[in-house]
Design a protein around this motif. Sequence first.
Motif, short mmCIF file in Angstrom:
data_model
loop_
_atom_site.label_atom_id
_atom_site.label_comp_id
_atom_site.label_asym_id
_atom_site.label_seq_id
_atom_site.Cartn_x
_atom_site.Cartn_y
_atom_site.Cartn_z
N SER A 1 1.05 -1.07 0.03
CA SER A 1 -0.03 0.01 -0.07
C SER A 1 0.82 1.30 0.03
O SER A 1 0.43 2.28 -0.15
CB SER A 1 -0.83 0.17 1.32
OG SER A 1 -0.04 -0.12 2.42
N GLU A 2 2.07 1.04 0.25
CA GLU A 2 3.07 2.39 0.22
C GLU A 2 4.15 2.18 -0.79
O GLU A 2 5.29 2.36 -0.40
CB GLU A 2 3.39 2.68 1.75
CG GLU A 2 2.51 2.69 2.66
CD GLU A 2 2.95 2.95 3.90
OE1 GLU A 2 4.28 3.41 4.30
OE2 GLU A 2 2.09 2.60 4.97
N ARG B 1 -3.86 -4.96 -5.61
CA ARG B 1 -3.43 -3.94 -4.74
C ARG B 1 -2.33 -3.29 -5.23
O ARG B 1 -1.99 -1.67 -5.15
CB ARG B 1 -3.34 -4.42 -3.36
CG ARG B 1 -4.65 -4.96 -2.48
CD ARG B 1 -4.25 -5.71 -1.23
NE ARG B 1 -3.58 -4.96 -0.24
CZ ARG B 1 -3.18 -5.18 0.83
NH1 ARG B 1 -2.87 -6.40 1.06
NH2 ARG B 1 -2.46 -4.55 1.72
N LYS C 1 -3.26 -0.69 -8.08
CA LYS C 1 -3.83 0.42 -7.44
C LYS C 1 -2.74 1.37 -6.67
O LYS C 1 -2.74 2.26 -6.91
CB LYS C 1 -4.70 -0.01 -6.34
CG LYS C 1 -6.00 -0.61 -7.00
CD LYS C 1 -7.01 -0.95 -5.84
CE LYS C 1 -8.10 -1.58 -6.28
NZ LYS C 1 -9.28 -1.99 -5.34
N SER C 2 -1.70 0.86 -5.84
CA SER C 2 -0.84 1.62 -5.35
C SER C 2 -0.04 2.15 -6.19
O SER C 2 0.58 3.29 -6.02
CB SER C 2 -0.06 0.58 -4.36
OG SER C 2 0.86 1.60 -3.48
#
Length: 619
Positions: free
Chosen positions: A415-416, A433, A436-437
């Motif tokens: 996520s980062e 994910r 998206k990130s």
Amino acid sequence: MKEKVQSFGRFLSGMVMPNIGAFIAWGLLTALFIDTGWTPNAALATIGTPMLTYLLPVLIAYQGGKMVGGPRGAVAGAVATIGVICGTEYTMLMGAMVMGPFAGWCMKKVDAMFEGHIKPGFEMLVNNFSLGILAMLLAILGFYVIGPFMAGVLNVLSAGVQVLVNHQLLPLISVFVEPAKVLSLNNAINHGIFTPLGAEQVKETGRSIFYMIETNPGPGTGVLLAYSFFAKDEHTKQSAPAALIVHLFGGIHEISFPYILMNPLLLLATIGGSVCAMIYNSIMGLGLVSPASPGSIFAFVGMAPKGETIQVLLSIVIAAGVSFLIASPIVRFSNAKKSLDSASDQMADMKAASKGATAYTTSESGQKVDLRTLDHIVFACDAGMGSSAMGSAVLQRKLSAAGFDNITVSHAPVSEIPAGTELVVCHRDLAERAVKSAPNAKLVTITDFMTAPEYDEIIKELQDARLNTNPENAEGSDFHGGILIKKNIHLNGPEKNKEEVIKEMGKVMYESGYTTEKYTEAMFEKEKVFNTAIGNEIAIPHGIESMTGEIKNSGIAIFTYPDGMDWGDGNIVKLVIGVASVGNDHMAALQKIAEACSTTEDVEKIVKMDVDEIYNLFK
């Protein structure tokens, strides 16, 4: 439903995982300096209470606020959580998990409300006061509402735990924990649930059995030992010992999951090992003083209270022994129709399908990346600490062995992923994910952290690109591989107008294999919006950004006009440097050009040079 549970659990663990070091610091202070610690020290022991009461909840809230509302949300979450802490006598780790993201969300909404409505010059005033006022109001809300409410939740949870303890049912938690771990909920369970419950227990008793449930490496160790001795598939048998070392000593439990998923009956082994260890832990009254993260034998034993190191070590031995006894006949007498690779692929496909996702093998997000200039790869996992650290180390070694010492591999939470990342590697289950990130990055997905064939494919692509053997670039061009080649240095040109020079520059770029024929049009479009004369009698024509697809390979061409020529807007130019770039290939040459052309006198000297002198100056 399962996807929502996984996302929620990962979000909870995402608030705790970056702060595990702080938990360990607090745990070590407790283990060393309390009255029953290794080296009792009444003065130093006083540090532990404010760390647990204030520091750890504020860190969690800060991280949660940041995940939702960025840096301003992080500050709002930290301030608001102080109200939660003061509103109850309980340790408010769970309260911080609620207030931090909530404050980040509120800050995000407030910022959106003011966006575009602040008069110039008042931005700092409005931003500071909006954050301060919101944080104050949320702190008051935390004091009167969130704190007391979370105290009630903790009362209920504590009562439920006490019922399990009183009826000697706590070991049955393993029946749910072990399957959930294999479905990649290990971090969510440990850090989202057991860590806050364990902190409350440590405050009362100095240790917590909750820290011994998910982190015990024994169950997975037993399964990997069984494969090491009894696996029929040779590849699986040979890979199991290496996986065992990473699992037991590195604490990366995820590496054992594909082996368990090869034969779901092996869940009986991990459950059996964990249940027996928990029975032993309950009878002996064992617990750890802080979370063992990662779940390595070193971290697990290192968090044992004074005088209980051997007892805690036996918990791992019992779990591994029972797991091995149950797993051995399952592995030995299985029909061995599935290899480790095929089982990993099948289970990954099933898990991806359950999330409505595309099942990837060597997958890409559809983005293009110039592998000739690539100098950084990001390996992503759930928390950015365990499996990604291991995978990045393996890939880094392979890159170095292949001669790509200039490429670094870092690891990060999925996520980062840092902005600007061009190439991301992650487990197949995290593909959605990761996209998206890092929507602008090329994505390569794997299923095996240690021996993924995708590592070799990455290296092969890099080798092809660096040797300019990529068919997409080489086909139909005479590209020589150099950013600056001598035939593209044209000296002593007669006086021409700008349009003629750009046409000639575009032809040179095309014939050298740098661009398509349309790149000339791209350079003309750039001149319409920006005059590329930069002073000191220099012009640097290049294509407009929307037409970078017309560039095949990065390159530079240099033309000189000793008598000068009109580049428009009153600019007289004697040195023209045409640029085509798909990455940062041209940056070193431009840096040298900038250094060599810092004054008009420098440019006059260059204009008088021959081809070899200019080439040697900028090569």
